[in-house]
Structures are given as C-alpha cells and as structure tokens.
Motif scaffolding. Structure first.
Motif, PDB file in Angstrom:
ATOM      1  N   VAL A   1     -48.004 -28.328   9.833  1.00 55.80           N
ATOM      2  CA  VAL A   1     -46.978 -27.782   8.774  1.00 55.80           C
ATOM      3  C   VAL A   1     -47.761 -27.301   8.112  1.00 55.80           C
ATOM      4  N   GLY A   2     -48.182 -26.246   8.379  1.00 51.51           N
ATOM      5  CA  GLY A   2     -49.387 -25.295   8.034  1.00 51.51           C
ATOM      6  C   GLY A   2     -48.759 -24.070   6.773  1.00 51.51           C
ATOM      7  N   THR A   3     -49.044 -23.490   5.939  1.00 49.93           N
ATOM      8  CA  THR A   3     -48.938 -21.977   5.244  1.00 49.93           C
ATOM      9  C   THR A   3     -49.842 -20.894   5.367  1.00 49.93           C
ATOM     10  N   VAL A   4     -49.151 -19.976   5.380  1.00 45.76           N
ATOM     11  CA  VAL A   4     -50.263 -18.589   5.762  1.00 45.76           C
ATOM     12  C   VAL A   4     -50.445 -17.479   5.172  1.00 45.76           C
ATOM     13  N   TYR A   5     -51.147 -16.772   4.087  1.00 45.06           N
ATOM     14  CA  TYR A   5     -51.104 -15.768   3.363  1.00 45.06           C
ATOM     15  C   TYR A   5     -52.281 -14.942   4.069  1.00 45.06           C
TER      16      TYR A   5
ATOM     17  N   LEU B   1     -45.861 -22.900  11.504  1.00 47.75           N
ATOM     18  CA  LEU B   1     -46.670 -22.068  10.076  1.00 47.75           C
ATOM     19  C   LEU B   1     -45.905 -21.201   9.459  1.00 47.75           C
ATOM     20  N   LEU B   2     -45.223 -21.284   8.178  1.00 50.79           N
ATOM     21  CA  LEU B   2     -44.477 -20.633   7.369  1.00 50.79           C
ATOM     22  C   LEU B   2     -45.294 -19.469   6.287  1.00 50.79           C
ATOM     23  N   GLY B   3     -45.005 -18.547   6.637  1.00 49.82           N
ATOM     24  CA  GLY B   3     -45.969 -17.731   4.833  1.00 49.82           C
ATOM     25  C   GLY B   3     -45.372 -15.783   4.587  1.00 49.82           C
ATOM     26  N   ASP B   4     -46.331 -15.346   3.939  1.00 49.83           N
ATOM     27  CA  ASP B   4     -46.465 -14.325   3.821  1.00 49.83           C
ATOM     28  C   ASP B   4     -47.527 -13.632   5.525  1.00 49.83           C
TER      29      ASP B   4
END
Length: 85
Positions: A14-18, A52-55
């Motif tokens: 699980v990762g975050t993206v901007y 991948l979650l994020g903006d």
C-alpha cells in the motif's frame, strides 16, 4: 508499506501518491520517478497486489487514459469523494 496477516489472502503493498498539477514544472520528473518506482516494486514483488492511493491531480478520465499507456496491468481505478468533519 507491505501489509499481511488477518483476513488478507496474500501480502499487499500500500502506498500513497502525490503528483503535482500539470502547471508545475517538476511534474514530468515526478511522473518519471513514479513510474520507475511502480515498475521497481512490480519487478521485486511480481505476485503482490499494489494499491496506490493519493492525489494524482487528474480527472478520473485523464487518469484512466494515463494509466492505460503503461505496460503494467491496472485492474481498477476508484474515485473517492468525501469530506471529514
């Protein structure tokens, strides 16, 4: 991070993206680094689901088109709206 245990049937990354907006000069560099990171994770953990979650600073249509240009297989794109408070 890598998550496992509980009711998960397999390990999941699980990762975050901007990603900065299209008007930001650094966006092409950040996008290249994003793809390098995703490809590296996929190569290292080919059988692991990557979430991948994020903006992404894109509309759902733009993001779907952008992801479709990849040689990697993306299963689902979910748009989440909401506010907390």
């Amino acid at each position: 991070g890598k998550v496992s245990g509980g009711s998960l049937q397999q390990e999941v990354i699980v990762g975050t993206v901007y990603l900065p907006g299209r008007q930001v000069n650094e966006r092409p560099k950040v996008v290249r680094e994003f793809w390098q990171t995703v490809r590296s994770l996929h190569a290292k953990f080919p059988d692991t689901v990557i979430i991948l979650l994020g903006d992404f600073n894109s509309t759902p249509g733009q993001l779907t088109k952008w992801l479709s240009t990849s040689t990697l297989r993306f299963l689902t794109l979910l748009k989440v709206d909401g506010s907390f408070g």
